[in-house]
Structure formats: C-alpha cells, structure tokens
Design an enzyme around this catalytic site. Structure first.
Site, PDB file in Angstrom:
ATOM      1  N   HIS A   1      58.128 -86.586 -44.923  1.00 18.66           N
ATOM      2  CA  HIS A   1      58.395 -86.405 -46.353  1.00 18.66           C
ATOM      3  C   HIS A   1      58.426 -87.744 -47.094  1.00 18.66           C
ATOM      4  CE1 HIS A   1      62.807 -86.849 -45.255  1.00 18.66           C
ATOM      5  NE2 HIS A   1      62.827 -87.453 -46.428  1.00 18.66           N
TER       6      HIS A   1
ATOM      7  N   ASP B   1      59.375 -84.165 -38.604  1.00 22.27           N
ATOM      8  CA  ASP B   1      59.296 -84.907 -39.868  1.00 22.27           C
ATOM      9  C   ASP B   1      58.978 -86.387 -39.634  1.00 22.27           C
ATOM     10  OD1 ASP B   1      59.551 -85.755 -42.469  1.00 22.27           O
ATOM     11  OD2 ASP B   1      61.454 -84.762 -42.826  1.00 22.27           O
TER      12      ASP B   1
ATOM     13  N   SER C   1      66.359 -91.535 -45.155  1.00 18.66           N
ATOM     14  CA  SER C   1      65.236 -90.808 -44.580  1.00 18.66           C
ATOM     15  C   SER C   1      64.297 -91.788 -43.884  1.00 18.66           C
ATOM     16  CB  SER C   1      64.470 -90.059 -45.671  1.00 18.66           C
ATOM     17  OG  SER C   1      65.231 -89.007 -46.195  1.00 18.66           O
TER      18      SER C   1
END
Length: 726
Positions: free
Chosen positions: A94, A230, A661
């Site tokens: 992402h 991810d 992240s």
C-alpha cells in the site's frame, strides 16, 4: 491572564524519572541509552543502544528509510528498509500503491497482475518519490527558544522560533549534501534537529498482484486476523559517487552503510520485537474536551461523508475495470481514515477514555492548586481549554465539510482550484501566463489519466446535497445557496448540468483551450461552474472559517504546551514519550495474540490456510491467484515454511501508527522478521490512548515475502542479493 511558562526551565523537567511502560511508546533513538535500553534488554533484546543509533559507525538505523515526496521530504508517508547491499528496499504494497497504479494500464495492469523487473534495466522510474536516510539528531531546545522569556507574546514567540529554526537548519546543512529539519516535541516544550541524506531516484522493482498485496481489500483493513501479503520492492539509485542524484540512466544502485540480515527463524508468542520507523501523528495527551469534539462531532460527520463517497466509487469500480484502475488508489486513500475513525470511536468508548481524561484533569487541577507557584502557572488551564473547544466545535464542523464535501468532494472542484492563479494574472504579463499554462497542462495530463466524469458527477451531486443539508447557513458558501435555490434542492440535476457545461470536466476542450490559450480566455475559466463553486468554497473557507478556527486552535495549542509541561512536572517519576511527528522513532514490545471481546480470543499468527479459507473467485479482493492455490495444494513452501505450514502475518504489542507502514520488525538480534503494515481494529485508538491488553501492530512475516518472491513470482535472483539467516 495565565502567565507564560518559563520554557527553558521546563526543558529540565522533560524525560526525567525511571519508569518506562513496556510496549507503549515511540522513543527517541538518541535517548535509548539513557532511558530505555535496560528495559529493552530485560525484555529480551540482545544488542546495545549503540547498535541501534550511533553517529560514528554504521548501525541499524542506517538500514531504514523514510519515504517522502519532493517538496515534502520530511513528511514521511511510509517507512522502508534496505535488504541488500545493492540498494534493494522492501516496504508495504500500500506504500507503493500509487507508484504501481501510475504505471498500470489496461494492457499492463500491474495492480491486478503484479510486476517484476527481470533485471535492473526493467525497473520503473517513479517521479517525485524520495528516500531519506537518518544521519543524526540533536537536542536544540535552548537554541530554538533563544530570545524567549515569560513576557514574550505568543505571536512574537512564534516568529522568533521560526527564525531560530531557520538558522539552525542552515548551519546543519552548511558544507554538506544533507538536509536538516527541526521539529517540536512535547507540544512545543522541546525541539530536536534531525539531519537526513535524501535520495531522489527510486525505482519500482516488483510487487505481487493485488490479490496478494491487497488481499482482503478494505474489508480486512484495520482487522485481525489478517492474511495480506502487503509488500512491494524498490531500488534506490545514486550517482557514481554513491551520492543522491535526480534520475539519470547513468545512475547506479546505491550502496548503503547497512542492510538488514533476514531471519527465517520466525516468531513465537512472547518473543521480543522492535520496530523502527517514521510514525506520522499521535495525540496521546489531549484533554477530554478535545476528545469530545473529535469523537462526538468531527469523526461522525467525516465518516458519514466518506461512506457516501466510497459507496459511489465502489459501485463504478465494480462495474468497470478501467474505473477500478483509475480509482483504486483514491478509494484506498478515502477508506483508510474512514475505517480508522470508526475504530477510534469504538475503542475510546470501550476504554471510557473521556472519563479517564477527566479523572486525570481533576488530579491535575488539585495538584496545580497545591501551592502558589504551581497555581500561577497551571491552575485553570483545563477549564480554559474546555471553553475554547466548545467555541471551536462549530468551526471545526464547518471546516470538515468545506474540505471533505467541498474542496475534496468532487474531483473537478478540487482540480478547479489549480486555475485561480492563471485567472488572476495580469493579462499583459504574457511570460507569467505562458509559464502557468505549462504548469496546468502538466497537471491536466495527470488529472485526466485517473478521471471518470460519470463517477465524479455522482460525487458532485451527493457532496453538495450533504453540504447543504448538514451545515448551518452562515457556514455555507454563497454559490451553494444559489445552486440550492436555482435547482430547488435537486443537486443531481445541478451536477448533470455542471458536468455538461464545465470545460474543466472535458479533457478535449480543456487541452485545446490551454494549447491555444489567450489572456482573454481567463474569463471563460472564471465563468466555469466548477471554478465558480470552487472559488466560493475556498473564499468562505479562507474568510469565514479558517481564521477563527486557527485563532482558537492556536490558543488551544498554547495551553496544551503548558498543560503538557505541567503533566510532566506532576508525574516527575515517569518517563514520557513524545507524540509522533514523522521523525525517526523506536518501538518495542512482544509477539502476542489478544482477547478481542467476550468469548473471542485471537492467536498471534495466521497462515496460508486462512487465505484459502477466504478464497472467493466472485469477490475481487478475495480471488486467490491459481498459482498460489497450487502452491498450497502441493505444500511447496521451500525453506520458508514452518512445520508444514506457510505463516503469513503476526501480531505484537509495538505501539505504531500511520507512517510506520513498511517499518522493519526486528528480533532480539536485530534481524528482519517482518514488515509492519497495520493495527488491529479493536486497538486502533492507540493514537489517542494505548491499551496494552488489546492494542496490536500487525506485521507481514518476512518468510511469506520471500516465498512469494521466490516460489510465486519466480524472482529468485532478488533472493540472491539478500543476507538470509537460516
């Protein structure tokens, strides 16, 4: 009137004491040796503070990057880590989503099918992305606050601080290729300088298909258990001297000072874990009044607006592969905070957070009134902030609608804002006009690439209807009132007519207008219905909302600074950690499952079996690629499996937030175990109040990354670059 705090003396109160909470905290790397390392080692860490942060030799921090954008390099939107001595970086899918989407077309749908460069020559250039290496930091509080005393007015204080920071940053950058940034900590009671080396040539190496990298989509976002692969991979390039340089075909893979060893040992419950990264924003020390405004007014209204946006976008994305490509990144961006806000409200209510804040504030007031000196500095602050937040609430609501429904509601309205400068230029200034037209031509190319007029027409009608129906008249833009009256409240009819008439919503017409632009054409843009609406909203925002909101916010921030100093003085035996501000931090905790609610307890890890259980070819986000099904059926996991299963994700107690992240998750030996990418739904309120029993960061097991790269993608040549510890 409350006397100004003696700030230089306040600094002496910061970070004192000897109590550190396990798990909770976003810690300053240069202070680990003084305040954290003993606690970390008791928890299982086997290295030293110098192994994490050292300015004189290569250390673990040198294998971590902050991902930013040119123009905003210090606003790190994600974190990444070096996993080879050839500049190879792994981060979240992402985090790379925008880059992957930008390279995708119907013919080459890298979002859907994935992408893997077969060699360095096939790696894809990404304009505007930067990678920051953290070089060093220093406490510069005294220098920043030089010239400030108890009697300095707030407006003068702000001016002095800005001037001092500018000098400090310039001095830190002098005779170097580095960039420097000074930021406030502890609500402006302390300041630290961070120095970075920033690389500009960042190329996409590979990414799994969305069916792996975004498995579960927005349904699984912020949830545990999780089965999302991810990750994406990039490579940093430098000039031949290994220095930062803009893209050039002559650039070569940069050689980092440090890259992480990758562990295949996996995790067990209770194992020590450590996360490095660039957490964006937290507000752990807000008062109850601020939480009341946020949870009872701001968030519910923003959730309502974004729910409508998402419903409209999703319907069109499901109906058209092209719209899916165009709107995937936009949808994800809208959905991320939308779901987090909902989780925050639920989590704070479960914790009874507002009542707990009020208990703390009552204790603070009692302490503040315990002697004359404390009373002069701190008494009455809480009630003053309560009054300010009550006055701020209607302005905050109006601000949210102006931004969410107005300035970023319909895309063409957002786009229209770019034309204000062109319209306002002197018609005789042909040079300035020509320059601005070129800027707008470039913006138009980018805008239309991912624009669907039919979708935006729906957004325009819905957002204007909600704007008109949910904001009091004095906070409605004048053009919105005109529209409501002219179309008798039929905003769908208004949107249809606007899209048919607006040159800004028509790619062919606008490109032709800009290609043959004359000064007289400014009138045509000025009369465009999308432009008129955009300017009306913007003018209201700038004159009727933002000034008063900013005035009240500044007052609240000033009092928050004093309140923060008071909290630290009151609990002087406690080591406080500063709120996140997109600077480098260290987080540590342990691998752990948790009890989500009555009769529901989650394990600490997930496996490929869970992916197969969720497999549904009829749902895009759960349509498992056939090759992954085949690998599961044959149990062909290679050296990446454990006891006949393929682990995918794990949960731990590290206190993380947005910006973390892609952060490396390390074991007690400083070896890479995984990639941080999310938090659990039940504990997402950790930006505001941390609960060790339920707050969990969610990480992708590095073994699953390697399995996908090697067994699924057949990109074993990348594995060969890595230093893997069996």
């Amino acid at each position: 009137m409350l006397r100004k705090l003696t700030l230089l003396l306040t600094v002496l109160l910061l970070l004192v004491g000897n109590q550190v909470k396990a798990d909770e905290g976003m810690w300053i790397p240069m202070l680990l040796k003084k305040y954290n390392i003993e606690d970390m080692q008791k928890a299982g860490f086997k290295l030293t503070a110098e192994d994490i942060y050292d300015v004189n030799q290569a250390c673990l921090k040198d294998a971590v990057i902050g991902l930013g954008r040119e123009g905003r390099p210090f606003h790190h939107f994600c974190t990444g880590e070096l996993i080879s001595d050839q500049g190879l970086v792994v981060t979240n899918h992402h985090c790379g989503y925008g880059a992957i989407q930008a390279h995708s077309t119907l013919e080459h749908d890298y979002l859907k099918d994935g992408f893997w460069a077969k060699n360095k020559g096939e790696e894809l250039v990404n304009e505007g992305i930067t990678a920051s290496f953290f070089i060093r930091m220093a406490d510069v509080t005294a220098e920043v606050l030089k010239g400030i005393n108890d009697d300095t007015k707030e407006v003068d204080r702000s001016k002095i601080i800005k001037e001092n920071i500018k000098k400090i940053e310039a001095e830190a950058e002098k005779n170097t290729d580095y960039r420097a940034s000074v930021k406030a900590y502890f609500a402006g009671n302390q300041y630290f300088l961070s120095v970075y080396e920033i690389f500009k040539d960042i190329r996409l190496v590979g990414a799994p298909p969305s069916a792996i990298g975004k498995f579960g989509g927005d349904t699984d976002n912020w949830m545990w258990p999780r089965h999302t692969g991810d990750f994406s991979m990039f490579r940093i390039y430098a000039n031949k001297d290994n220095k930062p340089a803009s893209y050039s075909k002559d650039n070569v893979p940069m050689q980092p000072k440090k890259s992480f060893k990758i562990s295949l040992k996996g995790v067990k419950e209770g194992d020590f874990t450590m996360v490095f990264g660039y957490p964006g924003t937290t507000t752990e020390y807000l008062t109850s009044s601020a939480l009341e405004m946020m949870t009872q007014v701001d968030n519910p209204n923003k959730i309502k607006l974004r729910t409508k946006k998402l419903d409209l976008m999703r319907a069109d994305m499901d109906a058209s592969p092209m719209v899916r490509i165009q709107y995937s990144a936009k949808y994800a961006g809208v959905a991320n905070s939308w779901k987090r806000w909902q989780g925050e409200i639920k989590g704070l209510n479960r914790l009874n957070a507002i009542a707990k804040k009020k208990e703390l504030e009552a204790r603070f007031e009692k302490w503040a009134n315990s002697d004359a000196k404390l009373k002069a500095k701190y008494a009455g602050i809480v009630s003053q902030m309560k009054d300010i937040y009550e006055e701020m609430t209607p302005y905050s609501l109006a601000r949210d609608y102006a931004i969410e429904a107005g300035l970023s509601g319909s895309e063409v309205v957002t786009f229209a804002g770019n034309f204000r400068k062109l319209v306002s230029l002197d018609k005789k200034d042909t040079e300035a006009i020509s320059k601005e037209v070129k800027v707008l031509q470039k913006k138009a190319t980018s805008f239309y690439k991912n624009y669907n007029k039919a979708t935006d027409q729906k957004l325009l009608g819905a957002m204007m209807s909600m704007y008109f129906g949910n904001v009091e008249a004095k906070f409605q833009p004048e053009e919105l009132k005109v529209i409501a009256k002219k179309f008798k409240g039929d905003f769908k009819a208004y949107a249809k007519k606007t899209m048919a008439k607006s040159v800004l919503a028509n790619q062919v017409k606008l490109e032709s207008l800009l290609a043959n632009y004359k000064a007289s054409n400014a009138n045509k843009i000025a009369k465009d219905p999308a432009y008129i609406l955009a300017m009306s909203i913007l003018d209201l925002y700038k004159t009727g909302i933002s000034p008063k909101y900013s005035e009240l916010k500044n007052k609240a921030d000033m009092l928050q600074r004093t309140y923060m100093a008071g909290l630290m003085a009151m609990d002087s035996d406690k080591v406080f950690y500063p709120d996140a501000n997109s600077t480098f931090r260290v987080h540590y905790g342990k691998v752990a499952g948790y009890k989500a609610r009555n009769a529901v307890t989650y394990d600490y890890y997930t496996t490929l079996e869970g992916i197969i259980e969720k497999d549904n070819p009829n749902i895009f986000d759960y349509d498992v690629p056939q090759k992954l099904r085949d690998l599961y059926a044959s149990r062909d996991y290679g050296r990446y499996g454990e006891a006949g299963q393929m682990n995918v994700c794990f949960a731990a107690t590290n206190h993380t937030t947005g910006g973390n992240s892609g952060s490396p998750v390390l074991n007690a030996n400083g070896e890479l175990l995984g990639l941080n990418f999310d938090r659990s739904w039940e504990g997402v309120m950790s930006d505001l109040m941390y609960d060790p029993s339920i707050c969990r960061n969610v990480s992708l097991d590095i073994r699953y990354v390697l399995f996908i790269v090697d067994k699924f993608a057949g990109a074993g040549y990348l594995i060969d670059e890595m230093n893997i510890v069996e």
